[in-house]
Every structure is written in structure tokens, then in C-alpha cells.
Scaffold this motif. Sequence first.
Motif, PDB file in Angstrom:
ATOM      1  N   GLY A 804       0.826  -1.201   0.000  1.00  0.00           N
ATOM      2  CA  GLY A 804       0.000   0.000   0.000  1.00  0.00           C
ATOM      3  C   GLY A 804       0.859   1.250   0.000  1.00  0.00           C
ATOM      4  O   GLY A 804       2.084   1.199  -0.197  1.00  0.00           O
ATOM      5  N   GLU A 805       0.239   2.385   0.225  1.00  0.00           N
ATOM      6  CA  GLU A 805       0.979   3.652   0.221  1.00  0.00           C
ATOM      7  C   GLU A 805       2.042   3.681   1.297  1.00  0.00           C
ATOM      8  O   GLU A 805       3.063   4.361   1.156  1.00  0.00           O
ATOM      9  CB  GLU A 805       0.005   4.822   0.394  1.00  0.00           C
ATOM     10  CG  GLU A 805      -0.939   5.013  -0.793  1.00  0.00           C
ATOM     11  CD  GLU A 805      -1.846   6.209  -0.603  1.00  0.00           C
ATOM     12  OE1 GLU A 805      -1.742   6.866   0.470  1.00  0.00           O
ATOM     13  OE2 GLU A 805      -2.658   6.487  -1.493  1.00  0.00           O
ATOM     14  N   ASP A 806       1.825   2.944   2.387  1.00  0.00           N
ATOM     15  CA  ASP A 806       2.809   2.894   3.463  1.00  0.00           C
ATOM     16  C   ASP A 806       3.856   1.807   3.248  1.00  0.00           C
ATOM     17  O   ASP A 806       4.707   1.572   4.118  1.00  0.00           O
ATOM     18  CB  ASP A 806       2.118   2.687   4.809  1.00  0.00           C
ATOM     19  CG  ASP A 806       1.343   1.372   4.883  1.00  0.00           C
ATOM     20  OD1 ASP A 806       1.256   0.668   3.845  1.00  0.00           O
ATOM     21  OD2 ASP A 806       0.810   1.056   5.966  1.00  0.00           O
ATOM     22  N   GLY A 807       3.804   1.132   2.087  1.00  0.00           N
ATOM     23  CA  GLY A 807       4.769   0.081   1.793  1.00  0.00           C
ATOM     24  C   GLY A 807       4.437  -1.261   2.399  1.00  0.00           C
ATOM     25  O   GLY A 807       5.189  -2.226   2.215  1.00  0.00           O
ATOM     26  N   ARG A 808       3.324  -1.352   3.106  1.00  0.00           N
ATOM     27  CA  ARG A 808       2.961  -2.587   3.805  1.00  0.00           C
ATOM     28  C   ARG A 808       2.013  -3.419   2.943  1.00  0.00           C
ATOM     29  O   ARG A 808       1.044  -2.894   2.394  1.00  0.00           O
ATOM     30  CB  ARG A 808       2.282  -2.247   5.135  1.00  0.00           C
ATOM     31  CG  ARG A 808       1.888  -3.449   5.975  1.00  0.00           C
ATOM     32  CD  ARG A 808       1.191  -3.004   7.256  1.00  0.00           C
ATOM     33  NE  ARG A 808      -0.051  -2.304   6.979  1.00  0.00           N
ATOM     34  CZ  ARG A 808      -1.225  -2.926   6.796  1.00  0.00           C
ATOM     35  NH1 ARG A 808      -1.308  -4.247   6.869  1.00  0.00           N
ATOM     36  NH2 ARG A 808      -2.311  -2.216   6.562  1.00  0.00           N
ATOM     37  N   ARG A 809       2.296  -4.706   2.855  1.00  0.00           N
ATOM     38  CA  ARG A 809       1.360  -5.629   2.209  1.00  0.00           C
ATOM     39  C   ARG A 809       0.320  -6.039   3.256  1.00  0.00           C
ATOM     40  O   ARG A 809       0.669  -6.597   4.303  1.00  0.00           O
ATOM     41  CB  ARG A 809       2.089  -6.861   1.686  1.00  0.00           C
ATOM     42  CG  ARG A 809       3.152  -6.567   0.628  1.00  0.00           C
ATOM     43  CD  ARG A 809       3.835  -7.847   0.158  1.00  0.00           C
ATOM     44  NE  ARG A 809       5.039  -7.552  -0.614  1.00  0.00           N
ATOM     45  CZ  ARG A 809       5.067  -7.381  -1.936  1.00  0.00           C
ATOM     46  NH1 ARG A 809       3.938  -7.493  -2.610  1.00  0.00           N
ATOM     47  NH2 ARG A 809       6.199  -7.105  -2.560  1.00  0.00           N
ATOM     48  N   ARG A 819       7.689  -5.216   5.890  1.00  0.00           N
ATOM     49  CA  ARG A 819       7.695  -3.918   5.208  1.00  0.00           C
ATOM     50  C   ARG A 819       9.072  -3.292   5.208  1.00  0.00           C
ATOM     51  O   ARG A 819       9.512  -2.719   4.200  1.00  0.00           O
ATOM     52  CB  ARG A 819       6.708  -2.973   5.889  1.00  0.00           C
ATOM     53  CG  ARG A 819       6.653  -1.582   5.269  1.00  0.00           C
ATOM     54  CD  ARG A 819       5.905  -0.617   6.170  1.00  0.00           C
ATOM     55  NE  ARG A 819       6.599  -0.406   7.444  1.00  0.00           N
ATOM     56  CZ  ARG A 819       6.065   0.165   8.513  1.00  0.00           C
ATOM     57  NH1 ARG A 819       4.799   0.567   8.483  1.00  0.00           N
ATOM     58  NH2 ARG A 819       6.756   0.320   9.622  1.00  0.00           N
TER      59      ARG A 819
END
Length: 867
Positions: A804-809, A819
Motif C-alpha cells: 500500500g501507500e505505506d509500503g505494507r502488504r 515492510r
Amino acid sequence: MAGAEKERLREPDEWRRWGPYLGERQWGTVREASNGADAWTSFTHDQARYRAYRWGEDGLAGFSDDRQRVCLALALWNGADPILKERLFGLTNGEGNHGEDVKECYFYLDATPTSSYQRMLYKYPQRAFPYEDLVATNGKRGRDDPEYELLDTGVFDDDRYFDVVVEYAKAGPEDVLMRVTAHNRGPDEATLHLLPTLWFRHTWSWAGTTEPSLHTLGTGTVRAAHPDLGVWWWYADGQLMVTGNETDDERVFGIPNTTPYVKDGIERAVLHGDLTALAPDGVGTKAAAHHVLTIPPGGSETVRVRLTTAATDEPFGGFDAVISARREEADDFYDEVLGGDPASDERLVCRQALAGLLWSRQYYGLDVERWLTERGADPIGAPTGLSNEDWRHLVAGDVVVMPDKWEYPWFAAWDLAFHAVPLAVVDPAAAKQQVELLLGRRYLHPDGQLPAYEWNFGDVNPPVHAWAAWFVYQYDRDTTGSGDRAFLERVFPPLLRNFGWWLNRKDADGRNLFQGGFLGLDNIGVFDRNAPLPAGGRTDQADGTAWMALFCQNLLQIALELAHEDPAYLEHAATLLENLAWIAAATNHVGNGLWDEEDGFFHDVLRHPDGTSTPLRVQSAVGLIPLAAATVVGAQLRHEHPGLVDGMRGFLDRHPAVRAALWGHGAQTDTDGPVLFALFDESRLRRILTRVLDENEFLGPYGVRSLSRWHAEHPYVLTLDGVEHRVGYQPAESDSSMFGGNSNWRGPVWFPINAMVVRALLHLHSYYGDGFTVECPTGSGRRLTLEQVAREIGDRLLATFLPGEDGRRPVHGGQTRYRDDPHWRDLPLFYEYFHGDNGAGIGASHQTGWTALVALLSRVPVREGVR
């Protein structure tokens, strides 16, 4: 090089003879248990080190022939563990708040259909593996607590672990190269004992086979002679150790050993310096090449072995070049199969999902008659209570795509059908073989029932084999330009037998409403549908009835396809049309069917012994399956088979009540367009979709939930004989003990159910066209066609695995290591099911059986076709 893997797929099966067919858990299975009733305690993880298996083998990152006679795998020791790491560890069914659960960190990175190239990653701690902590801490946690995972123990802190990458490549069909590269991710120099291990499955003391032998011939060479496979040569660096794949009776049963060379001999030599269990003449049935690697921080070491039928003086000549070539060929294969940007996250997810599917092919062997006889059962005597006594005919000895290699190392009927669908993307021939497997006489019961799963072959799974067969046929036809008619001709008769079994066994009073029982939906219902109901009576199942409608539709499609060249199949088609009409009419019968006009949804109906009934108004996947039972047949049906159409008109004229109950969707015989077979009309479809596409009900951010979120504040409550039964929304693990723990159908997202919904939407779009739009999400004012809705659901499912935008799947939940750490970042896991609100993976962590459907749902060309 281009197309090399495609060419291998066109060659005879010798390229498939060797593959990742070795399980990661054989202990705790019914087939190895002493009586089958309590497999977990009958054959434990601890015993697996000492006790020879019979029906199969297990190993870490293993490879074997397709009968699992010769096995190759990896063993590791970090100098701190109390045991040699030869197989994966996990909790048994009674040890944790989740139940059976693997507690390791491993990832399938790549695989080709012929196993010409395979790669996986195992993360091995440098500290002592926390076996006792995992068992004790999980045992203390309650049903409402999160699982205690390996990453939670702190064993990976300070990056003190090894990344162990295992690669297999074939220089030829009978020339297997294994390369193991160990990376020290920690801050200090660390020592790793790395032991590629070769052994024979133990069959000689019970199956009447000649005992094979491994014989060391000088430094780094082992001659492997097997009565069925002939002579092979195993080349390896390191110190060769040989023992026997024999049970250590003294440790397991407390009786003297008949030989000092037993299964745990290599562990005793490496960990304890005990050389008495190693054969001094270098002859035995289990061998390992012991490498002691001292690896600097950030450094790596590589070990190579080769198993081949060709003796050679230079076994490692050109070794790395072969592996590089096979890896490039794998890249070329997936460039063609998947398309898109090879560097994209979507491509990474799809390729690793398919890798997991291909790694999960395992040899499954079991002769039920022999198993029962050895436990004292009389073939024609009184029942003894042993497992699967009604399935004496079942004789298995095949490579099967399992749900996963640890938690479910056995086939399940509906899982296998779902596995065949994404398998068709990479290997249509294997997909067809998997569909046919359970329909053959060695598996299918003489009465027509499909075996459900090892714990109880006589249970029922949703009948989706016909859907899988039709999908695989269409996909293969569209890909190659030629349909495999012979495949349809082979599967149609046993599928028809299975359909007849359902008609005769699961329709209690012949009203075309079905009571399938378990049907895979675990405890999503008010009570256990597989057990006697609390107040007697029975439950007419919305899902069971809809599965039968879909079964009928798929058989009809197959019959019509076969009728192009053989009109005899039109008689089957006519019968199936009439069956479908009766099922649809019963489903929609006012006051006695499964449609609830008040709720605008399908529900199970509880039929009481006194003749009254109660609709079970739970908004769940039970009521979504009728939506999935929607199939479109092209307009050419009327022109190609006018007799069939006229016959259907006559049938409806003779049964006006059936015509009245069909809402115009059992057989539209008076128009020129395509024909829609469904259990609802347009008005009901819109009412259903209003709920399905409501983000406060079914539509979650990562797919369609299995239970409406509305039940979080409005639980369904039913009181029977003074006992309250309740269903409330749970986005992850269930709080019900109905199935002995946190069984899990009360809110999460499941890929197979989503796949069936997407399929139905595509069919419905092909019928209604672009002029039919709905709000998606409900209340948003955004109008989409049904094809666009299908794409929307597919995109949400895929987003489970994308950063996602925060780099987390989302699949990794709150675990930040995936992440932030570059050595973990690109390693999505493919769980059994997913949190209904945040997408976190729940349940079995490597179920790239049906969750590999993500590779299908993400592909535009497949989406655009109607399967």
C-alpha cells in the motif's frame, strides 16, 4: 532458449517424473497413524526423527521421483538446536488456539511445471529454535488471543539467522542438480552444518519389495541402486555419512533394535559425535553429505549435489551454467504466460502464487484395504470403527496438488478442483489429470461419491469438479485453439454418476432441495450442519442446493459441447435441463423455497419434525452460492439444437407450476438471445447485489466477506428447546468452538468463494450487457457494469498482497518486518483465508492451493472470458 519449458510440456512425461513431490509433514496423518482416530498423538513430530514412515516421506525443501521411492532433501543444524532440522515444525491440532499450524518461515519463490527449475527460501535461526516456547505460549493463549508466531519469539532479533536458498534444476529428465546457498544475515561470523540428504522410502519390510542400497564409492560419490529405478549416482562434496532408514525401535517403542543403523543415526553423529549408528562400510538406505560452513557476516556459502543416471568424472562441470539457463527459461515461460511488467509487484505476487501451487504437488500413497487389514478389520465382517471402512476400494499412488505441504498434506475434493483452475494457466495437461484423478475407479466410490479428504473420505465437499473440468477444457481450447474432446468424454460419465449420487443421497424427500452437510462452510451456520440438529428435523441448504444447480449447469455445458459431434449427448442435456428446472423451481417456491422475500436474500431453512419451518436469516456465503449458480449458454443453442429447445418448451407446458416458479430464468425459449440459467430474476439479482456490494455488509476492502459485517451489531439468534444459538460477525478467527477450536467462516475473505462470485458476475454481464449497472459500492453513486464489478472485486483481492501507500502488504498484518527489511519485503504469504476488514492472512500460511486463484483473478485476458 525461448519456449524451452513450453516444449518440455509437449514431451512425454519423463520430464515430470522428478519434482517437489516430497511432503513437509508425513507425521500426524491418518495414513501413518496406528488407528487413524488420533493421528496427531499416534505419530508425533518427535517420533518422526526415529520412526520410518510407510506411505510417504517428508523433508525440508524436498525432491523425489513420482512414487517417492528415492528422496532428496536438506537437513540443517546451527550448533544450538537440540535436534537436526530435517522437517518443518508446527503445532498439532490440540496444542494452540488455532489448531494445526506450521511455525516456520519459508517461501516458495519459483517453479516451472516440469520442475526443470525450482527455488525456495528457508529462514533458519542461529539461536536455538524455540520449540518449547512455541508450544507453551500458544497453549496458554485463548481463542480471542492472536497466534504466537516464530517471528514473535525474538529468535530472529539482530538478524541472527541464515537465509537458505534451495534451487533444483534438471540437466535432463533424469539428471537433477541441487544447489544450496546459505547467507549469513547476522552481525557476526556464524557456523552452519548443512547436510543434503538422500534416502529410500522404507517399503522392503512390509510391501514385499527388494531392499535398495546406497553405497559410498570413494570421496563424494554414492551409488544408489533401486529395484524399480535401477542405478543412480549421487555426487556431493562434504563428509559422507550412511545409515539405514529403519525405525529406532529402542527410542520409539522401548524394544531392542534389530540393526544399529537407524533413521536418526546421522543426527546422533552430527549433534553428539556418536558414530556407532553410521555404517562403517558405507552401505545403507539413508545418506547425507555433511558440510560445516563458517560464514562471515553478510557472506554466503554454496553447496552443490547431483543425482543422475549417468556416471561421470566431472559431476559439477557446467553445473552453474545449467542452473542459470533453467532460471532464464523459467523467466521466459512466465513472460509468456503472465505477460505484463516482469518487475511489477503484481507479477511478483502471481509468480510466487503459482510457484507455491507447483511446489505443493506431493506424492500421495494409500491402500485403504491394506491399511484396514493391518489393523485387524475383516473385509466382510462387522464394522470396527476404524477410519474410512466404507472406502476399501481406494488405492492411491499419485502426485496430487495438495492444499499445502504442511497443514493439509492430503487431497480434499473441492480443494483439488480449485487447484486445477490456476494450474491450467501454466500446465493444462496436468490440470486435466488432476480433475480426472478422483473420478477414476481407484478413488470414486462404487456408488458415485467423491472421496472428501483423508480424515473422512465419506464426508461431502461442494460438488465443483464439473465446473473445474469445464473451465480447464475452455481454457485449454482458447489457449491452443483445439478443445480436448476426449477429456470431456472421459470425465462426463463419472461426473454424471456423482450427480446421481447427490440426487439420491442428499435430497431427503425428493423435493430438489439439498442437505449436503458440511459442504466446506465449517461453522458459518447456526449449528453444525454435519451433525444431528438440536431439535431434530433437517436443514434445506441454500448453498447445497445452489451447488447442485451449478453442477447441473456445468454438466449441461459439457453435454452440449459433446453433442456437436455426437447427438446422443442431447438426451443427457434434456434430462439435465429438466433437473435444473426442478431445482430452480424448488429454490424459488413461494413459502417453501430458499428465497426470503422479506430479507431479499437466500437462506437455509430449518424444517422441524412437526412440518413447520424456520428460515435461518444469516447473511452469509450460504446465501451467496445461489448467486454463483448463474451460467450463460450462447444463442446458438436454439439454432444448433432446436429439438432440445422444443423439448424444454413441452416440459414447461406440462409443468406450469415449474414455469411459474422459474422467474423466466430456467429456460428462455421464446427469444433469440443467449440463455441464462439462474436461480433469480433481475429484480432479485439487484436486491442481492445491493447487499453484496455494501461495504458495511459483504464488500470488504480486500474482497467479499463470508459473513455480512451487519451481524457485528446485529447477531443472528435462534432459540431451540431453550438453547440459544448465535452467529455474530468475526472478521478473522471465529469465537465458536463448534469445530473444536476457532473454526473460521464467520467473516473472513476466502478466495474460492470470491472466484465463484466473480465467475457469476462475468456470466451475468455477458447476458445483461453494458446497459445493466449497479451501484458499487452500494450508496456511493458510482455505477458499474457487472464486468466492472467483477474487476473491482478482483482488484481488491489482489490488493491483499500488494504494497500500500505505506509500503505494507496487508496480508502480513501488523508485522513490520515484512515492510522494513529488504530480505523479507518481497515475500508475500498465501494464506488459507484473510481478515475481513484489514486483509491480514489467517489460517494455514502456505495454502497456495486455492489461494493461487489470485494469479487467475488478476489476469485481464482470463477475466474477459466467460468460464
